[in-house]
Design a protein around this motif. Structure first.
Motif, PDB file in Angstrom:
ATOM      1  N   ILE A 122     -63.488  89.351 -62.019  1.00 29.02           N
ATOM      2  CA  ILE A 122     -63.160  89.206 -63.334  1.00 29.02           C
ATOM      3  C   ILE A 122     -64.098  88.337 -63.726  1.00 29.02           C
ATOM      4  O   ILE A 122     -64.600  87.162 -63.411  1.00 29.02           O
ATOM      5  N   ARG A 123     -64.542  88.728 -65.095  1.00 27.12           N
ATOM      6  CA  ARG A 123     -65.568  88.097 -66.082  1.00 27.12           C
ATOM      7  C   ARG A 123     -64.754  88.082 -67.501  1.00 27.12           C
ATOM      8  O   ARG A 123     -64.939  89.057 -67.940  1.00 27.12           O
ATOM      9  N   GLY A 124     -64.507  87.060 -67.993  1.00 25.76           N
ATOM     10  CA  GLY A 124     -63.532  87.010 -68.893  1.00 25.76           C
ATOM     11  C   GLY A 124     -62.318  88.067 -69.048  1.00 25.76           C
ATOM     12  O   GLY A 124     -61.510  87.882 -68.226  1.00 25.76           O
ATOM     13  N   THR A 125     -62.382  88.915 -69.782  1.00 25.46           N
ATOM     14  CA  THR A 125     -61.306  89.917 -69.838  1.00 25.46           C
ATOM     15  C   THR A 125     -61.679  91.320 -69.004  1.00 25.46           C
ATOM     16  O   THR A 125     -61.023  92.011 -68.833  1.00 25.46           O
ATOM     17  N   ASP A 126     -62.791  91.372 -68.581  1.00 27.62           N
ATOM     18  CA  ASP A 126     -63.195  92.497 -67.890  1.00 27.62           C
ATOM     19  C   ASP A 126     -62.841  92.102 -66.498  1.00 27.62           C
ATOM     20  O   ASP A 126     -62.911  91.355 -65.844  1.00 27.62           O
ATOM     21  N   ARG A 127     -62.076  93.125 -65.867  1.00 24.42           N
ATOM     22  CA  ARG A 127     -61.992  93.464 -64.251  1.00 24.42           C
ATOM     23  C   ARG A 127     -62.383  94.756 -63.718  1.00 24.42           C
ATOM     24  O   ARG A 127     -62.038  95.686 -64.178  1.00 24.42           O
ATOM     25  N   THR A 128     -63.426  94.393 -62.851  1.00 26.16           N
ATOM     26  CA  THR A 128     -63.884  95.534 -61.995  1.00 26.16           C
ATOM     27  C   THR A 128     -63.398  95.391 -60.595  1.00 26.16           C
ATOM     28  O   THR A 128     -63.219  94.684 -60.031  1.00 26.16           O
ATOM     29  N   HIS A 129     -63.274  96.816 -60.195  1.00 30.71           N
ATOM     30  CA  HIS A 129     -62.718  96.940 -59.016  1.00 30.71           C
ATOM     31  C   HIS A 129     -63.922  97.013 -57.897  1.00 30.71           C
ATOM     32  O   HIS A 129     -64.560  98.108 -58.154  1.00 30.71           O
ATOM     33  N   VAL A 130     -64.135  96.009 -57.261  1.00 31.76           N
ATOM     34  CA  VAL A 130     -65.319  95.857 -56.437  1.00 31.76           C
ATOM     35  C   VAL A 130     -65.446  96.365 -55.091  1.00 31.76           C
ATOM     36  O   VAL A 130     -66.116  96.385 -54.277  1.00 31.76           O
ATOM     37  N   ALA A 131     -63.974  96.422 -54.298  1.00 30.58           N
ATOM     38  CA  ALA A 131     -64.021  96.839 -52.923  1.00 30.58           C
ATOM     39  C   ALA A 131     -62.586  97.335 -52.716  1.00 30.58           C
ATOM     40  O   ALA A 131     -61.318  96.739 -53.325  1.00 30.58           O
ATOM     41  N   THR A 132     -62.546  98.289 -51.754  1.00 36.57           N
ATOM     42  CA  THR A 132     -61.045  98.636 -51.549  1.00 36.57           C
ATOM     43  C   THR A 132     -61.065  98.777 -49.919  1.00 36.57           C
ATOM     44  O   THR A 132     -62.017  99.078 -49.437  1.00 36.57           O
ATOM     45  N   GLY A 133     -60.102  98.561 -49.204  1.00 35.49           N
ATOM     46  CA  GLY A 133     -60.065  98.801 -47.980  1.00 35.49           C
ATOM     47  C   GLY A 133     -58.555  98.948 -47.376  1.00 35.49           C
ATOM     48  O   GLY A 133     -57.651  99.166 -47.914  1.00 35.49           O
ATOM     49  N   GLN A 134     -58.564  99.119 -45.909  1.00 33.71           N
ATOM     50  CA  GLN A 134     -57.549  99.348 -45.111  1.00 33.71           C
ATOM     51  C   GLN A 134     -57.373  98.682 -44.118  1.00 33.71           C
ATOM     52  O   GLN A 134     -58.315  98.247 -43.260  1.00 33.71           O
ATOM     53  N   GLN A 135     -56.286  98.108 -43.599  1.00 34.49           N
ATOM     54  CA  GLN A 135     -56.240  97.089 -42.497  1.00 34.49           C
ATOM     55  C   GLN A 135     -55.062  97.441 -41.942  1.00 34.49           C
ATOM     56  O   GLN A 135     -53.990  97.439 -42.244  1.00 34.49           O
ATOM     57  N   THR A 136     -55.235  97.147 -40.392  1.00 34.12           N
ATOM     58  CA  THR A 136     -54.106  97.280 -39.273  1.00 34.12           C
ATOM     59  C   THR A 136     -53.814  95.818 -38.798  1.00 34.12           C
ATOM     60  O   THR A 136     -54.833  94.930 -38.396  1.00 34.12           O
ATOM     61  N   LEU A 137     -52.628  95.332 -38.825  1.00 33.03           N
ATOM     62  CA  LEU A 137     -52.352  93.881 -38.251  1.00 33.03           C
ATOM     63  C   LEU A 137     -51.348  94.120 -37.250  1.00 33.03           C
ATOM     64  O   LEU A 137     -50.585  95.287 -37.134  1.00 33.03           O
ATOM     65  N   ILE A 138     -51.313  93.326 -36.190  1.00 36.90           N
ATOM     66  CA  ILE A 138     -50.144  93.325 -35.277  1.00 36.90           C
ATOM     67  C   ILE A 138     -49.394  91.851 -35.194  1.00 36.90           C
ATOM     68  O   ILE A 138     -50.040  90.970 -35.465  1.00 36.90           O
ATOM     69  N   GLN A 139     -48.076  92.168 -35.111  1.00 40.66           N
ATOM     70  CA  GLN A 139     -47.099  91.043 -35.077  1.00 40.66           C
ATOM     71  C   GLN A 139     -47.058  90.411 -33.478  1.00 40.66           C
ATOM     72  O   GLN A 139     -46.651  91.434 -32.736  1.00 40.66           O
ATOM     73  N   ILE A 140     -47.040  89.217 -33.375  1.00 42.81           N
ATOM     74  CA  ILE A 140     -47.293  89.080 -32.010  1.00 42.81           C
ATOM     75  C   ILE A 140     -46.204  87.373 -32.106  1.00 42.81           C
ATOM     76  O   ILE A 140     -45.887  87.138 -33.191  1.00 42.81           O
ATOM     77  N   LYS A 141     -45.831  87.112 -30.906  1.00 40.03           N
ATOM     78  CA  LYS A 141     -44.812  86.034 -30.900  1.00 40.03           C
ATOM     79  C   LYS A 141     -45.937  84.938 -31.551  1.00 40.03           C
ATOM     80  O   LYS A 141     -46.991  84.629 -31.403  1.00 40.03           O
ATOM     81  N   ALA A 142     -45.030  84.098 -32.022  1.00 40.08           N
ATOM     82  CA  ALA A 142     -45.774  82.881 -32.833  1.00 40.08           C
ATOM     83  C   ALA A 142     -46.711  81.990 -32.091  1.00 40.08           C
ATOM     84  O   ALA A 142     -46.107  81.850 -30.788  1.00 40.08           O
ATOM     85  N   ARG A 143     -47.801  81.740 -32.251  1.00 39.91           N
ATOM     86  CA  ARG A 143     -48.489  80.828 -31.478  1.00 39.91           C
ATOM     87  C   ARG A 143     -48.531  79.878 -32.469  1.00 39.91           C
ATOM     88  O   ARG A 143     -48.539  79.645 -33.744  1.00 39.91           O
ATOM     89  N   PRO A 144     -48.887  78.245 -31.917  1.00 39.14           N
ATOM     90  CA  PRO A 144     -48.702  77.062 -32.532  1.00 39.14           C
ATOM     91  C   PRO A 144     -50.158  77.254 -33.413  1.00 39.14           C
ATOM     92  O   PRO A 144     -51.158  77.507 -33.096  1.00 39.14           O
ATOM     93  N   GLU A 145     -49.687  76.716 -34.625  1.00 41.68           N
ATOM     94  CA  GLU A 145     -50.928  76.727 -35.801  1.00 41.68           C
ATOM     95  C   GLU A 145     -51.324  75.322 -35.687  1.00 41.68           C
ATOM     96  O   GLU A 145     -50.497  74.387 -35.657  1.00 41.68           O
ATOM     97  N   ARG A 146     -52.420  75.109 -35.746  1.00 39.65           N
ATOM     98  CA  ARG A 146     -53.002  73.517 -35.682  1.00 39.65           C
ATOM     99  C   ARG A 146     -53.215  73.098 -37.049  1.00 39.65           C
ATOM    100  O   ARG A 146     -53.257  73.800 -37.902  1.00 39.65           O
TER     101      ARG A 146
END
Lengths: 146, 146, 146, 146
Positions: A122-146
């Motif tokens: 985004i520059r001022g009112t201009d909006r350029t699509h600069v990247a597109t992607g696909q992602q795979t995620l896995i749900q696991i039993k919670a790990r403690p976050e530090r």
């Protein structure tokens, strides 16, 4: 845009605040909806590649986090999320005042979730699509976050 | 391991030094061979995700740069390199003293080059393969690097 | 090359024989090792694209099957395998007497397995690397194969 | 949906008719719009994997072709198109009366074009999103199609 439930927003923000990299890059969350998270990254010399554009690594980092937290909003409260893999196409030089990464859940299963990743410059009112992607995620039993 | 020609090494190091992101993350080049570049990233809180591991975005950033510079070593002197796209699988939690990203040219054509990306986490004498990827790059007429 | 145990070979061949597509394309298994499967596809007009090369869809189909069965060789006997996703780069026009797809397990976890996919075009004694890919598979409770 | 110009439709259909694989699988083009092509694949034993679903290779083959022809509709008349790479996530078992692959141009540049790939399984009035992907294509000087 629809906002996620307050407890989901809190869960996402607390986790995001523990991501040292996001803080170090200067990224912040700008929207948390059900199955959708936006992350903003302002332009500064610390996130550039050799031509002065945003580095693909910075673009990808906020895209990956946006997708991860989008998935997190639809997961069970007692679970953690890990990125299995992602693929990203860089569509245009990423230059502007800031980047906005949008992670959106496309399909959420018991174990795996697939997200769309999109990044806009985004520059001022201009909006350029600069990247597109696909992602795979896995749900696991919670790990403690530090 | 074979070293690249001195002028190639200089070209790569000068370009790398202009990548604000690599400097900001604390990454450095540890090897420049013909068609092969290694980048090292020491562990520190500034590059973590919420569980204290290296953030996938940091892992990807050094992998992308390693592949980009590996391609750069085989390109014409008057050309620049841009990442078209990459895909990365995160194989194991990335924890250790430092990461080492290895970018290797698999196939180099007139316009496009394909690289293998691999990232290892090193703790003492242990070396864990934490990410593997594939990257497509395009060779373009040189742009001024700032 | 090392051969997989006889019961593993039988399991893989029986499953492969139930893949209507592989039979229809004219593909056959040429090697079953532990974590590694080769599939051969002879050239014929039924597998071409518009320039007379092997169609990327045919190249990908045997690559996907080779990776799937490579994963199958390391899975528990009572499990099935599904492809979660894959990415493939087409490195060169695929022309020759036949293609050979090689699927190799890179990392096998409790739930997910990652394979490398490589396809070669063979003409006489020439062997050209025509495609390379990465694949993620999931191990699930066995479904009846028909 | 908007239709492509008649000469573009003719160019696409003539090229498609030369793809031996599409004919062999039983696939046909069901829509040619500007930057968008649909391909339909009826269910039959010749396109299955071991559980009787559509084989990921068949799903991918029509997705790849749909994206390739979508790019072809926006390319210069005297050019050919080659798939550089694609990535596909299989979202659900692909079963139904037929599949419909939709290739859509996301970004078209002078050399490279990026397409979205989506595949739906249709049974009666039910429509399930079974695969989603991203594809990079390169525009080259026309090669004679045979």
């Amino acid at each position: 845009m629809e906002e996620a439930a307050p407890e989901v927003q809190t869960k996402v923000r607390e986790s995001f605040d523990r991501q040292g990299l996001m803080h170090h890059l200067g990224a912040r969350i700008s929207h948390i909806g059900p199955g959708r998270v936006h992350i903003v990254l302002p332009s500064r010399p610390e996130v550039t590649q050799q031509h002065g554009y945003f580095h693909a690594g910075a673009t990808s980092a906020i895209a990956d986090s946006a997708g991860g937290y989008a998935a997190f909003t639809v997961f069970r409260p007692d679970s953690s999320v890990l990125t299995v893999e992602y693929k990203i196409n860089l569509l245009a030089p990423a230059e502007g005042d800031h980047l906005e990464a949008v992670g959106t859940v496309l399909k959420s299963g018991r174990t795996l979730t697939v997200c769309n990743l999109d990044v806009y410059a985004i520059r001022g009112t201009d909006r350029t699509h600069v990247a597109t992607g696909q992602q795979t995620l896995i749900q696991i039993k919670a790990r403690p976050e530090r």
